[in-house]
Scaffold this motif. Structure first.
Motif, short mmCIF file in Angstrom:
data_model
loop_
_atom_site.label_atom_id
_atom_site.label_comp_id
_atom_site.label_asym_id
_atom_site.label_seq_id
_atom_site.Cartn_x
_atom_site.Cartn_y
_atom_site.Cartn_z
N VAL A 199 0.76 -1.12 -0.21
CA VAL A 199 0.02 0.00 -0.09
C VAL A 199 1.05 1.22 -0.11
N ASP A 200 0.78 2.06 -0.87
CA ASP A 200 1.51 3.42 -0.84
C ASP A 200 0.77 4.55 -0.13
N ALA A 201 1.39 4.63 0.97
CA ALA A 201 0.95 5.55 2.14
C ALA A 201 0.89 6.77 1.28
N ASP A 202 1.96 7.44 0.73
CA ASP A 202 1.89 8.69 0.37
C ASP A 202 0.73 9.07 -0.57
N ALA A 203 0.50 7.97 -1.34
CA ALA A 203 -0.78 8.08 -2.41
C ALA A 203 -2.25 8.30 -1.71
N LEU A 204 -2.10 7.23 -0.73
CA LEU A 204 -3.10 7.54 0.18
C LEU A 204 -3.66 8.85 1.01
N VAL A 205 -2.32 9.26 1.43
CA VAL A 205 -2.48 10.72 2.15
C VAL A 205 -2.77 11.80 1.05
N GLU A 206 -2.14 11.60 -0.16
CA GLU A 206 -2.60 12.65 -1.32
C GLU A 206 -4.13 12.70 -1.37
N ALA A 207 -4.74 11.56 -1.37
CA ALA A 207 -6.12 11.44 -1.74
C ALA A 207 -7.04 11.67 -0.75
N LEU A 208 -6.47 11.47 0.71
CA LEU A 208 -7.31 11.70 1.67
C LEU A 208 -7.27 12.81 2.39
N GLY A 209 -6.16 13.55 2.18
CA GLY A 209 -5.75 14.83 2.78
C GLY A 209 -5.07 14.67 3.94
N ASP A 210 -4.53 15.79 4.54
CA ASP A 210 -3.49 15.71 5.63
C ASP A 210 -4.13 15.22 6.82
N THR A 211 -5.53 15.38 7.21
CA THR A 211 -6.06 14.99 8.54
C THR A 211 -7.28 14.58 8.07
N ILE A 212 -7.74 13.57 8.93
CA ILE A 212 -9.06 13.13 9.03
C ILE A 212 -9.83 13.34 10.10
N THR A 213 -10.99 14.08 10.01
CA THR A 213 -12.19 14.29 11.16
C THR A 213 -13.30 13.31 11.35
N TYR A 214 -13.31 12.57 12.37
CA TYR A 214 -14.39 11.83 12.38
C TYR A 214 -14.99 12.12 13.70
N ASP A 215 -16.50 11.69 13.92
CA ASP A 215 -17.28 11.64 15.27
C ASP A 215 -17.69 10.33 15.60
N MET A 216 -17.45 10.13 16.77
CA MET A 216 -17.68 8.76 17.63
C MET A 216 -18.59 9.16 18.46
N PHE A 217 -19.86 8.21 18.41
CA PHE A 217 -20.77 8.77 19.50
C PHE A 217 -20.86 7.26 20.37
N VAL A 218 -20.56 7.56 21.69
CA VAL A 218 -20.46 6.70 22.59
C VAL A 218 -21.34 6.59 23.59
N GLY A 219 -21.81 5.51 23.94
CA GLY A 219 -22.69 5.22 25.12
C GLY A 219 -22.25 5.39 26.50
N PRO A 220 -23.30 5.52 27.50
CA PRO A 220 -22.85 5.60 28.80
C PRO A 220 -21.94 4.24 29.49
N ASP A 221 -22.13 3.05 28.63
CA ASP A 221 -21.03 2.03 28.85
C ASP A 221 -20.05 2.17 28.23
N ASP A 222 -19.50 3.21 27.49
CA ASP A 222 -18.20 3.32 27.02
C ASP A 222 -18.29 2.49 25.67
N LEU A 223 -19.17 2.08 25.21
CA LEU A 223 -19.24 1.33 24.01
C LEU A 223 -19.57 2.18 22.60
N PRO A 224 -18.91 2.36 21.55
CA PRO A 224 -19.38 2.88 20.48
C PRO A 224 -20.68 2.59 19.65
N ARG A 225 -21.57 3.42 19.41
CA ARG A 225 -22.81 3.18 18.92
C ARG A 225 -22.68 3.44 17.37
N ARG A 226 -21.95 4.70 16.92
CA ARG A 226 -21.65 5.29 15.51
C ARG A 226 -20.33 5.87 15.65
N ILE A 227 -19.79 5.51 14.34
CA ILE A 227 -18.63 6.27 13.85
C ILE A 227 -18.83 7.30 12.39
#
Length: 267
Positions: A199-227
């Protein structure tokens, strides 16, 4: 029909995305059967923070032991993608069965006993490819399984994390109140921490951008319900929903008569 090395690597990346749930695993090694802490004590230990969310979510996931995942990958891949997983801090004990209906093709991908099998419908003659039997395939499978190694994931994740925001009043998902974590990851550092053979990491970075921001929704039991990963490379937001935590999961390896002759398929 012959299958190129590029095709198998691409599918491997998709499988790795399915395993991304355990990307927040801790280097701690809880005893078999759970973390030793109740869900009540975990949820009553205060707010999730940049310093504690990795360990707390890891303990909760390992305690639950299994999960059902449903994925919508935006415009990148059209169709239904679902998976049942057994979660373990030992990569060799991780199990998963992922079913996909994309582009009119039904696929069945399984991880069991440290091996990965892919049935890509007509492309593989209705049989499974044993990825470990392909030239270099064992290395690809090993790299994917190593991605769920808790220690490696913990170090790589923390190295790549550039921003952390928390909203304790996230949306309710399937009747569960959630905390919303907004995480910004340095793309280059993420791939450097978890390199994949072929896998060409540089090519993936160029395609995806320098950063990826994502939202993680976590229940009161510390388990993720959605990303949710917003609009990567113009392909639309990708969403992974998690449910059926702790429901028993069994993944069966395909029988010998279900496995394709790799010499005829590989090109």
């Amino acid at each position: 029909m012959k299958i190129s090395r590029k095709a198998t690597v691409t599918t491997s990346i998709l499988l790795a995305a399915g395993l991304a749930l355990t990307g927040c695993s801790s280097s701690a090694n809880p005893s078999e059967g759970g973390s030793g802490a109740s869900q009540e004590s975990e949820s009553s230990s205060g707010a999730l923070t940049k310093d504690n969310f990795v360990e707390r979510m890891s303990a909760a996931q390992l305690k639950a032991g299994s999960v059902h995942v449903k994925m919508n990958l935006g415009d990148a891949i059209e169709g239904d993608i679902e998976a049942d997983m057994v979660i373990s801090d030992d990569p060799q004990k991780v199990q998963m069965q992922m079913t996909m209906n994309t582009g009119g093709m039904d696929s069945d991908i399984r991880v069991v006993d440290g091996k990965m099998f892919m049935n890509m419908g007509q492309v593989t003659g209705g049989k499974f490819m044993d990825m470990s039997a392909m030239p270099g395939g064992g290395g690809d499978v090993g790299a994917i399984l190593n991605q769920v190694n808790p220690g490696a994931q913990l170090d790589g994740f923390r190295e790549a994390l550039t921003d952390f925001q928390v909203d304790p009043k996230g949306p309710e998902i399937d009747g569960v109140k959630t905390t919303q974590l907004t995480l910004t990851i340095d793309t280059k550092k993420m791939f450097e921490a978890q390199p994949q053979e072929g896998v060409d990491a540089d090519a993936l970075v160029e395609a995806l951008g320098d950063t990826i921001t994502y939202d993680m929704f976590v229940g009161p039991d510390d388990l993720p319900r959605r990303i949710v990963t917003p609009d990567i490379a113009g392909l639309g937001a990708a969403t992974q929903d998690y449910s059926a935590w702790g429901t028993p999961v069994t993944v069966t390896a395909p029988g010998a008569d279900e496995i394709a002759d790799m010499s005829a398929l590989h090109g």
